[in-house]
Design a protein around this motif. Structure first.
Motif, PDB file in Angstrom:
ATOM      1  N   LYS A  27     -12.656  54.309  61.076  1.00 36.31           N
ATOM      2  CA  LYS A  27     -12.401  53.053  62.111  1.00 36.31           C
ATOM      3  C   LYS A  27     -11.005  53.478  62.838  1.00 36.31           C
ATOM      4  CE  LYS A  27     -14.554  49.041  59.639  1.00 36.31           C
ATOM      5  NZ  LYS A  27     -13.983  47.826  59.085  1.00 36.31           N
ATOM      6  N   ALA A  28     -10.393  54.367  62.260  1.00 36.54           N
ATOM      7  CA  ALA A  28      -9.043  54.716  63.038  1.00 36.54           C
ATOM      8  C   ALA A  28      -8.465  55.967  62.231  1.00 36.54           C
ATOM      9  CB  ALA A  28      -7.960  53.662  62.850  1.00 36.54           C
ATOM     10  N   ILE A  29      -7.681  56.847  62.999  1.00 39.76           N
ATOM     11  CA  ILE A  29      -7.331  57.971  62.732  1.00 39.76           C
ATOM     12  C   ILE A  29      -5.822  57.868  63.037  1.00 39.76           C
ATOM     13  CG2 ILE A  29      -6.998  60.282  62.856  1.00 39.76           C
ATOM     14  CD1 ILE A  29      -9.699  60.478  64.062  1.00 39.76           C
ATOM     15  N   PHE A  30      -4.731  58.239  61.981  1.00 40.03           N
ATOM     16  CA  PHE A  30      -3.303  57.983  62.066  1.00 40.03           C
ATOM     17  C   PHE A  30      -2.633  59.374  62.204  1.00 40.03           C
ATOM     18  CE2 PHE A  30      -4.978  54.139  60.261  1.00 40.03           C
ATOM     19  CZ  PHE A  30      -4.365  53.055  61.219  1.00 40.03           C
ATOM     20  N   SER A  31      -1.883  59.756  62.963  1.00 37.96           N
ATOM     21  CA  SER A  31      -1.212  60.856  63.266  1.00 37.96           C
ATOM     22  C   SER A  31      -0.111  60.859  62.122  1.00 37.96           C
ATOM     23  CB  SER A  31      -0.811  61.435  64.585  1.00 37.96           C
ATOM     24  OG  SER A  31      -0.181  62.317  64.413  1.00 37.96           O
ATOM     25  N   GLY A  32       0.286  62.117  61.586  1.00 40.98           N
ATOM     26  CA  GLY A  32       1.376  62.052  60.396  1.00 40.98           C
ATOM     27  C   GLY A  32       2.602  62.405  61.335  1.00 40.98           C
ATOM     28  N   GLY A  33       2.689  62.393  62.524  1.00 35.29           N
ATOM     29  CA  GLY A  33       3.780  62.723  63.302  1.00 35.29           C
ATOM     30  C   GLY A  33       3.648  62.066  64.683  1.00 35.29           C
ATOM     31  N   ASP A  87     -15.298  58.791  68.516  1.00 39.43           N
ATOM     32  CA  ASP A  87     -14.774  57.767  69.311  1.00 39.43           C
ATOM     33  C   ASP A  87     -14.141  56.631  68.710  1.00 39.43           C
ATOM     34  OD1 ASP A  87     -14.113  56.779  71.736  1.00 39.43           O
ATOM     35  OD2 ASP A  87     -16.225  55.909  72.226  1.00 39.43           O
ATOM     36  N   LEU A  88     -13.155  56.876  68.352  1.00 36.43           N
ATOM     37  CA  LEU A  88     -12.172  55.877  67.434  1.00 36.43           C
ATOM     38  C   LEU A  88     -10.866  56.022  68.085  1.00 36.43           C
ATOM     39  CD1 LEU A  88     -11.057  57.383  64.821  1.00 36.43           C
ATOM     40  CD2 LEU A  88     -13.452  56.946  64.289  1.00 36.43           C
ATOM     41  N   PRO A  89      -9.995  54.926  67.605  1.00 34.28           N
ATOM     42  CA  PRO A  89      -8.559  54.956  68.022  1.00 34.28           C
ATOM     43  C   PRO A  89      -7.719  55.992  67.209  1.00 34.28           C
ATOM     44  CG  PRO A  89      -9.463  52.706  67.625  1.00 34.28           C
ATOM     45  CD  PRO A  89     -10.277  53.507  67.055  1.00 34.28           C
ATOM     46  N   ILE A  90      -6.971  56.802  67.794  1.00 32.05           N
ATOM     47  CA  ILE A  90      -5.852  57.708  67.209  1.00 32.05           C
ATOM     48  C   ILE A  90      -4.443  57.044  67.562  1.00 32.05           C
ATOM     49  CG2 ILE A  90      -5.103  59.921  67.255  1.00 32.05           C
ATOM     50  CD1 ILE A  90      -7.763  60.804  68.331  1.00 32.05           C
ATOM     51  N   VAL A  91      -3.687  56.946  66.556  1.00 38.14           N
ATOM     52  CA  VAL A  91      -2.647  56.301  66.502  1.00 38.14           C
ATOM     53  C   VAL A  91      -1.440  57.204  66.302  1.00 38.14           C
ATOM     54  CG1 VAL A  91      -1.065  53.992  65.579  1.00 38.14           C
ATOM     55  CG2 VAL A  91      -3.861  54.149  65.723  1.00 38.14           C
ATOM     56  N   ARG A  92      -0.422  57.010  67.147  1.00 40.49           N
ATOM     57  CA  ARG A  92       0.818  57.970  66.859  1.00 40.49           C
ATOM     58  C   ARG A  92       1.724  57.433  65.933  1.00 40.49           C
ATOM     59  NH1 ARG A  92       4.009  57.670  70.923  1.00 40.49           N
ATOM     60  NH2 ARG A  92       3.283  55.969  71.900  1.00 40.49           N
ATOM     61  N   PHE A  93       2.493  58.184  65.405  1.00 37.44           N
ATOM     62  CA  PHE A  93       3.611  57.853  64.256  1.00 37.44           C
ATOM     63  C   PHE A  93       4.810  57.382  65.176  1.00 37.44           C
ATOM     64  CE2 PHE A  93       6.701  58.953  60.867  1.00 37.44           C
ATOM     65  CZ  PHE A  93       6.869  57.722  60.655  1.00 37.44           C
ATOM     66  N   VAL A  94       5.162  56.270  65.140  1.00 42.03           N
ATOM     67  CA  VAL A  94       6.591  55.730  65.929  1.00 42.03           C
ATOM     68  C   VAL A  94       7.208  54.909  64.916  1.00 42.03           C
ATOM     69  CG1 VAL A  94       7.582  54.295  67.684  1.00 42.03           C
ATOM     70  CG2 VAL A  94       5.326  55.948  68.321  1.00 42.03           C
ATOM     71  N   ASP A  95       8.589  55.375  64.604  1.00 43.18           N
ATOM     72  CA  ASP A  95       9.390  54.598  63.533  1.00 43.18           C
ATOM     73  C   ASP A  95      10.797  55.342  63.636  1.00 43.18           C
ATOM     74  OD1 ASP A  95       9.434  53.745  60.629  1.00 43.18           O
ATOM     75  OD2 ASP A  95      10.602  55.604  60.481  1.00 43.18           O
ATOM     76  N   ARG A  96      11.562  54.285  63.560  1.00 43.55           N
ATOM     77  CA  ARG A  96      13.162  54.265  63.681  1.00 43.55           C
ATOM     78  C   ARG A  96      13.530  55.608  63.097  1.00 43.55           C
ATOM     79  NH1 ARG A  96      16.841  54.782  60.985  1.00 43.55           N
ATOM     80  NH2 ARG A  96      15.666  54.150  59.245  1.00 43.55           N
ATOM     81  N   SER A  97      13.079  55.998  61.894  1.00 45.94           N
ATOM     82  CA  SER A  97      13.869  57.112  61.206  1.00 45.94           C
ATOM     83  C   SER A  97      13.482  58.425  61.848  1.00 45.94           C
ATOM     84  CB  SER A  97      13.429  57.250  59.824  1.00 45.94           C
ATOM     85  OG  SER A  97      12.094  57.435  59.626  1.00 45.94           O
ATOM     86  N   LEU A  98      12.221  58.582  62.283  1.00 53.60           N
ATOM     87  CA  LEU A  98      11.610  59.676  63.253  1.00 53.60           C
ATOM     88  C   LEU A  98      12.609  59.762  64.402  1.00 53.60           C
ATOM     89  CD1 LEU A  98       7.992  60.958  63.336  1.00 53.60           C
ATOM     90  CD2 LEU A  98       9.457  60.783  65.554  1.00 53.60           C
ATOM     91  N   THR A  99      12.709  58.574  65.327  1.00 55.67           N
ATOM     92  CA  THR A  99      13.394  58.700  66.392  1.00 55.67           C
ATOM     93  C   THR A  99      14.551  58.959  66.314  1.00 55.67           C
ATOM     94  OG1 THR A  99      11.675  56.833  67.373  1.00 55.67           O
ATOM     95  CG2 THR A  99      13.820  56.928  68.600  1.00 55.67           C
ATOM     96  N   ASP A 100      15.398  58.337  65.215  1.00 54.37           N
ATOM     97  CA  ASP A 100      16.968  58.834  64.919  1.00 54.37           C
ATOM     98  C   ASP A 100      17.024  60.146  64.621  1.00 54.37           C
ATOM     99  OD1 ASP A 100      17.640  56.106  65.577  1.00 54.37           O
ATOM    100  OD2 ASP A 100      17.959  55.871  63.188  1.00 54.37           O
ATOM    101  N   ARG A 101      16.184  60.659  64.109  1.00 54.72           N
ATOM    102  CA  ARG A 101      16.452  62.365  63.556  1.00 54.72           C
ATOM    103  C   ARG A 101      16.163  63.044  65.047  1.00 54.72           C
ATOM    104  NH1 ARG A 101      13.447  60.566  59.006  1.00 54.72           N
ATOM    105  NH2 ARG A 101      14.479  60.939  57.105  1.00 54.72           N
ATOM    106  N   MET A 102      15.401  62.789  65.561  1.00 54.07           N
ATOM    107  CA  MET A 102      15.054  63.491  66.902  1.00 54.07           C
ATOM    108  C   MET A 102      16.316  63.299  67.963  1.00 54.07           C
ATOM    109  SD  MET A 102      13.352  65.538  68.682  1.00 54.07           S
ATOM    110  CE  MET A 102      11.597  65.539  68.284  1.00 54.07           C
ATOM    111  N   SER A 103      16.715  62.445  68.002  1.00 55.33           N
ATOM    112  CA  SER A 103      18.063  62.178  68.848  1.00 55.33           C
ATOM    113  C   SER A 103      19.236  62.537  68.202  1.00 55.33           C
ATOM    114  CB  SER A 103      18.241  60.597  69.045  1.00 55.33           C
ATOM    115  OG  SER A 103      17.262  59.777  69.639  1.00 55.33           O
ATOM    116  N   GLU A 104      19.314  62.463  66.993  1.00 50.94           N
ATOM    117  CA  GLU A 104      20.434  63.363  66.161  1.00 50.94           C
ATOM    118  C   GLU A 104      20.432  64.992  66.348  1.00 50.94           C
ATOM    119  OE1 GLU A 104      20.689  60.187  62.584  1.00 50.94           O
ATOM    120  OE2 GLU A 104      19.627  62.282  62.334  1.00 50.94           O
ATOM    121  N   TRP A 105      19.212  65.313  66.445  1.00 52.73           N
ATOM    122  CA  TRP A 105      19.075  66.706  66.794  1.00 52.73           C
ATOM    123  C   TRP A 105      19.631  67.315  68.290  1.00 52.73           C
ATOM    124  CZ3 TRP A 105      16.504  70.260  70.212  1.00 52.73           C
ATOM    125  CH2 TRP A 105      16.642  71.678  69.796  1.00 52.73           C
TER     126      TRP A 105
END
Length: 320
Positions: free
Chosen positions: A67-73, A87-105
């Motif tokens: 019913k849905a696919i969740f990306s690991g990133g 033909d079904l929803p694909i969901v991106r991973f959005v999370d504070r920890s991932l966002t903070d790590r990217m900004s830190e880099w």
């Protein structure tokens, strides 16, 4: 047997990190972990959800009840570009920890180039004590971010705290407090004002190879750092690596920090390894924390099963 719909896990991550996270995740729900050899030939038609990162090429044919696919990133090009998808929803991973790590880099690399990181590291190796007289401040440097989604907006906010002038570009204009932004028609003006270019674009047909000699040649050459610098933590396919090597060699670019590459792992014969003006990190700017990923998936499944819409669903037309 639980009456909750089964979930399929097919993540090409560090295996130990997956095994540590699984016992705490998806309570009361049957989990089919394809990292376990015992499940590799299993009937997957009962699975309703899939959490994937570069999954088995045959996965979506075998798991035909999803019913849905969740990306690991945060990225989804690894799914969109390599599979015949249902033909079904694909969901991106959005999370504070991932966002903070990217900004830190991004902040780390901007500061590295601002504060003469290459020169001082070489002086340490050579046991040379020499303070560099010219030292620009962050306020003297304009950082231009290409890609103003969740990651780009957060990086912009943190760079501003450090004192950098920040501008942003996206194909359709975005509004970010305190950041001047440009759309597709303003690309040349954006580039001409940029001292450090930060690549955080998703990989789509429009962005593949966008970072090339033509683009690099339009960056500012009059800034406080003595030449333009390129950072890429978005997608490796967005950079033309032949042009990139050439520009780093002939002075079109002063330096670069690269976390993503066209082919990964980066081959040992790549000239990028040996260039003295390049930082190479192994696609580690914002590694997905598996526990956070599974919490994100649980929250989205709970929304779906309670009749609420999924969040962070990918627009397949735009590719993100």
């Amino acid at each position: 047997m639980s009456d909750k719909s089964p979930i399929l896990i097919d993540l090409r991550f560090d295996r130990d990190s997956v095994l540590r996270a699984l016992p705490e995740a998806f309570a009361g729900r049957q989990v089919i972990d394809l990292g376990d050899p015992a499940n590799r030939e299993r009937d997957l038609s009962e699975a309703t959800y899939a959490v994937v990162w570069k999954p088995d090429p045959d996965l979506f044919r075998r798991a035909n009840g999803l019913k849905a696919i969740f990306s690991g990133g945060a990225g989804v090009d690894h799914i969109l570009s390599n599979y015949q998808l249902p033909d079904l929803p694909i969901v991106r991973f959005v999370d504070r920890s991932l966002t903070d790590r990217m900004s830190e880099w991004v902040v780390w690399q901007c500061l590295h180039h601002l504060r003469n990181g290459f020169t001082y590291a070489e002086q340490q190796r050579m046991r040379v004590w020499n303070e560099i007289a010219a030292q620009p401040e962050a306020r003297d440097v304009t950082v231009g971010i290409m890609g103003l989604g969740v990651l780009g907006a957060d990086a912009a906010a943190k760079l501003k705290i450090m004192g950098f002038r920040v501008i942003g570009w996206s194909r359709s204009k975005k509004e970010i407090d305190g950041v001047e932004t440009f759309n597709a028609g303003g690309l040349d003006e954006f580039l001409g004002r940029t001292d450090i270019l930060v690549g955080l674009l998703p990989l789509t047909d429009d962005t593949r190879g966008i970072y090339d000699r033509g683009l690099f040649s339009k960056l500012s050459r009059t800034g406080a750092l003595g030449g333009p610098i390129f950072l890429n933590a978005g997608r490796g396919g967005s950079q033309n690596e032949g042009d990139l090597v050439g520009c780093l060699t002939d002075g079109t670019l002063k330096a670069a920090s690269l976390d993503v590459f066209v082919n990964e792992p980066l081959g040992p014969d790549s000239p990028l390894w040996a260039l003295p003006n390049v930082v190479v990190t192994p696609h580690a700017a914002a590694s997905s924390e598996v526990r956070a990923l599974f919490r994100h998936v649980e929250q989205q499944i709970e929304r779906l099963e309670s009749g609420e819409p999924l969040q962070f669903v990918v627009d397949r037309t735009s590719g993100y």
